[in-house]
Design a protein around this motif. Structure first.
Motif, PDB file in Angstrom:
ATOM      1  N   GLN A  40      -6.676   4.576  -8.726  1.00 45.85           N
ATOM      2  CA  GLN A  40      -7.190   4.230  -7.394  1.00 45.85           C
ATOM      3  C   GLN A  40      -6.422   3.045  -6.810  1.00 45.85           C
ATOM      4  O   GLN A  40      -6.144   3.009  -5.607  1.00 45.85           O
ATOM      5  N   TYR A  41      -6.094   2.087  -7.657  1.00 44.11           N
ATOM      6  CA  TYR A  41      -5.272   0.962  -7.198  1.00 44.11           C
ATOM      7  C   TYR A  41      -3.926   1.471  -6.673  1.00 44.11           C
ATOM      8  O   TYR A  41      -3.468   1.037  -5.607  1.00 44.11           O
ATOM      9  N   LYS A  44      -4.287   3.139  -3.296  1.00 40.53           N
ATOM     10  CA  LYS A  44      -4.472   2.112  -2.261  1.00 40.53           C
ATOM     11  C   LYS A  44      -3.159   1.383  -1.995  1.00 40.53           C
ATOM     12  O   LYS A  44      -2.841   1.059  -0.844  1.00 40.53           O
ATOM     13  N   TYR A  45      -2.389   1.141  -3.031  1.00 37.42           N
ATOM     14  CA  TYR A  45      -1.079   0.491  -2.893  1.00 37.42           C
ATOM     15  C   TYR A  45      -0.180   1.310  -1.963  1.00 37.42           C
ATOM     16  O   TYR A  45       0.475   0.757  -1.084  1.00 37.42           O
ATOM     17  N   ASP A  48      -1.718   1.219   1.691  1.00 34.56           N
ATOM     18  CA  ASP A  48      -1.601  -0.090   2.336  1.00 34.56           C
ATOM     19  C   ASP A  48      -0.158  -0.560   2.505  1.00 34.56           C
ATOM     20  O   ASP A  48       0.074  -1.620   3.084  1.00 34.56           O
ATOM     21  N   ASN A  70      -3.581  11.844  -3.471  1.00 36.45           N
ATOM     22  CA  ASN A  70      -4.980  11.925  -3.902  1.00 36.45           C
ATOM     23  C   ASN A  70      -5.429  13.381  -4.028  1.00 36.45           C
ATOM     24  O   ASN A  70      -6.153  13.726  -4.970  1.00 36.45           O
TER      25      ASN A  70
END
Length: 133
Positions: A40-41, A44-45, A48, A70
């Protein structure tokens, strides 16, 4: 015939063997990595990053790239045990065409997305280890 002290006290041998395993494994202080939260990190990386990604010769923004990764993650989730599996199966190349995914860096250089995410994963793990100390 004299008996060996290790034969008469087998628990000493067991304790020494266990201590050896603990030392060689780095001790008990480091909890195992939670692969799902690390993945998940990474998602998001990507989302973002604000960078553009190239998939099958077409440019995609960061949000679209993260969504695509995803979607693949949701499909392959049961086949993954590590974040490296996620990078290999979901973020490195098209499984249809075999073409590598690329990320366009701010200076215009194109880098393989899998390599870029492996660097991000290493940095993330290093920061997690530093925070655990």
């Amino acid at each position: 015939m004299p008996r060996s002290p290790f034969i008469s006290r087998p628990w000493i041998l067991a304790v020494l063997m266990l201590a050896s395993l603990v030392v060689s494994a780095g001790g008990w202080s480091k909890p195992p990595e939670n692969a799902a939260s690390t993945i998940q990190y990474l998602l998001k990386y990507v989302a973002d990053s604000g960078l553009n990604f190239i998939r099958n010769s077409k440019s995609h923004d960061a949000a679209d790239a993260a969504k695509h990764m995803n979607d693949k993650y949701q499909y392959y989730k049961k086949q993954m045990g590590t974040p490296e599996d996620f990078i290999r199966l979901c973020a490195s190349k098209s499984l249809v065409t075999g073409k590598p995914y690329l990320v366009v860096m701010e200076n215009g250089d194109e880098v393989r997305t899998g390599d870029w995410l492996l660097e991000a994963l290493t940095s993330y793990r290093n920061s997690q280890a530093a925070n655990a100390d």
